[in-house]
Design a protein around this motif. Structure first.
Motif, PDB file in Angstrom:
ATOM      1  N   ASP A   1     -12.017 -12.433 -36.957  1.00 19.97           N
ATOM      2  CA  ASP A   1     -13.011 -12.247 -38.509  1.00 19.97           C
ATOM      3  C   ASP A   1     -12.415 -11.613 -39.122  1.00 19.97           C
ATOM      4  O   ASP A   1     -12.712 -11.509 -40.615  1.00 19.97           O
ATOM      5  N   VAL A   2     -12.558 -10.207 -38.740  1.00 23.37           N
ATOM      6  CA  VAL A   2     -12.258  -9.164 -39.156  1.00 23.37           C
ATOM      7  C   VAL A   2     -10.077  -9.284 -39.946  1.00 23.37           C
ATOM      8  O   VAL A   2     -10.844  -8.921 -41.388  1.00 23.37           O
ATOM      9  N   ARG A   3     -10.043  -9.969 -39.336  1.00 25.38           N
ATOM     10  CA  ARG A   3      -8.555 -10.477 -39.923  1.00 25.38           C
ATOM     11  C   ARG A   3      -8.762 -10.996 -41.215  1.00 25.38           C
ATOM     12  O   ARG A   3      -8.084 -11.091 -42.146  1.00 25.38           O
ATOM     13  N   LEU A   4      -9.884 -12.138 -41.167  1.00 23.39           N
ATOM     14  CA  LEU A   4      -9.942 -13.192 -42.380  1.00 23.39           C
ATOM     15  C   LEU A   4     -10.855 -12.899 -43.374  1.00 23.39           C
ATOM     16  O   LEU A   4     -10.388 -12.857 -44.362  1.00 23.39           O
ATOM     17  N   SER A   5     -11.388 -11.514 -42.788  1.00 24.74           N
ATOM     18  CA  SER A   5     -12.358 -10.733 -43.995  1.00 24.74           C
ATOM     19  C   SER A   5     -11.291  -9.769 -44.707  1.00 24.74           C
ATOM     20  O   SER A   5     -11.473  -9.527 -45.658  1.00 24.74           O
ATOM     21  N   LYS A   6     -10.442  -9.455 -43.953  1.00 24.06           N
ATOM     22  CA  LYS A   6      -9.091  -8.790 -45.015  1.00 24.06           C
ATOM     23  C   LYS A   6      -8.141  -9.618 -46.140  1.00 24.06           C
ATOM     24  O   LYS A   6      -8.267  -9.162 -47.008  1.00 24.06           O
ATOM     25  N   PHE A   7      -8.168 -10.501 -45.209  1.00 24.86           N
ATOM     26  CA  PHE A   7      -7.514 -11.659 -45.847  1.00 24.86           C
ATOM     27  C   PHE A   7      -8.429 -12.422 -47.567  1.00 24.86           C
ATOM     28  O   PHE A   7      -7.694 -11.956 -48.472  1.00 24.86           O
ATOM     29  N   LEU A   8      -9.469 -12.067 -47.305  1.00 25.46           N
ATOM     30  CA  LEU A   8     -10.347 -12.707 -48.842  1.00 25.46           C
ATOM     31  C   LEU A   8     -10.335 -11.549 -49.142  1.00 25.46           C
ATOM     32  O   LEU A   8     -10.273 -11.478 -50.959  1.00 25.46           O
ATOM     33  N   SER A   9     -10.992 -10.357 -48.608  1.00 23.04           N
ATOM     34  CA  SER A   9     -10.131  -9.588 -49.721  1.00 23.04           C
ATOM     35  C   SER A   9      -9.635  -9.460 -50.903  1.00 23.04           C
ATOM     36  O   SER A   9      -9.676  -8.883 -51.589  1.00 23.04           O
TER      37      SER A   9
END
Ligand code: HQG
Length: 181
Positions: free
Chosen positions: A6-14
């Motif tokens: 999720d952290v990885r996806l959150s960074k991608f979304l940012s």
């Protein structure tokens, strides 16, 4: 529970929602929103598969509430931190007496000359408390916390905003309103 993925996806979304939507063939509207279905499809097509459930979990568990859905749930945007031009319709608000800015020691020389400048973001980002500021500063090196005389600035005509996730924003902080603790 915060999953590592999720952290990885959150960074991608940012990255997509603040800086580079074109990276996955998206365009944000003038207020920074993008259609959720379009976003999910674009992510899928670019090797970052994510479904609505996962997206909702990321938005809900994000420790800084970096993202928000529109009221009808059809659209999503980043709450702050953009480098591309979007209008978040932030309303001017009165700041507290003091705000804090976390930076790194190596920037102090320049900050003492120019004050706080926004660089490629829309605003200078300020924190409501020193602990948060320290975390922000640590991202750049040895942290230093600067006190911003926000009330005085406001009284002298400077405009402050607060993002949906509680980050204080202003255009520029001149040196005379900064105190090194
Ligand atoms: C520094 C994170 C030289 C400034 C955080 C900072 C925040 C100067 C750096 C948000 C300067 C810019 C933003 C001057 C300012 N000379 N350096 N005159 N004036 N600086 O990353 O504030 O996790 O663009 O001190 O929590 O660190 O992304 O800004 O060190 O809310 O959600 O120039 O990013 O949120 O760095 O962080 P940044 P920031 P997210």
């Amino acid at each position: 529970v915060l999953l590592k993925s999720d952290v990885r996806l959150s960074k991608f979304l940012s990255k997509v929602l603040r800086h580079k939507p074109e990276m996955i063939g998206l365009e944000l509207d003038q207020n920074g929103w993008v259609d959720v279905e379009q976003l999910l499809m674009a992510c899928r097509n670019h090797g970052v598969p994510m479904d609505r459930t996962v997206l909702e979990r990321i938005v809900a568990t994000n420790e800084k509430r970096r993202f928000a859905f529109s009221e009808d749930g059809q659209k999503i945007r980043a709450n702050q931190g953009h480098s591309i031009v979007v209008d978040l319709n932030l309303k001017p608000v009165q700041p507290p007496e003091r705000l804090y800015h976390g930076t790194a020691e190596r920037f102090l020389h320049s900050i003492r000359q120019k004050g706080l400048v926004k660089g490629k973001r829309h605003h200078v980002h300020l924190s409501g408390d020193p602990d948060t500021a320290r975390k922000v500063g640590s991202r750049h090196g040895k942290p230093v916390i600067l006190v911003v005389l926000a009330k005085e600035m406001h009284e002298e005509g400077y405009v402050f905003f607060r993002s949906a996730n509680g980050v204080w924003l202003t255009d520029h902080v001149p040196v005379r309103y900064l105190k090194e603790r």
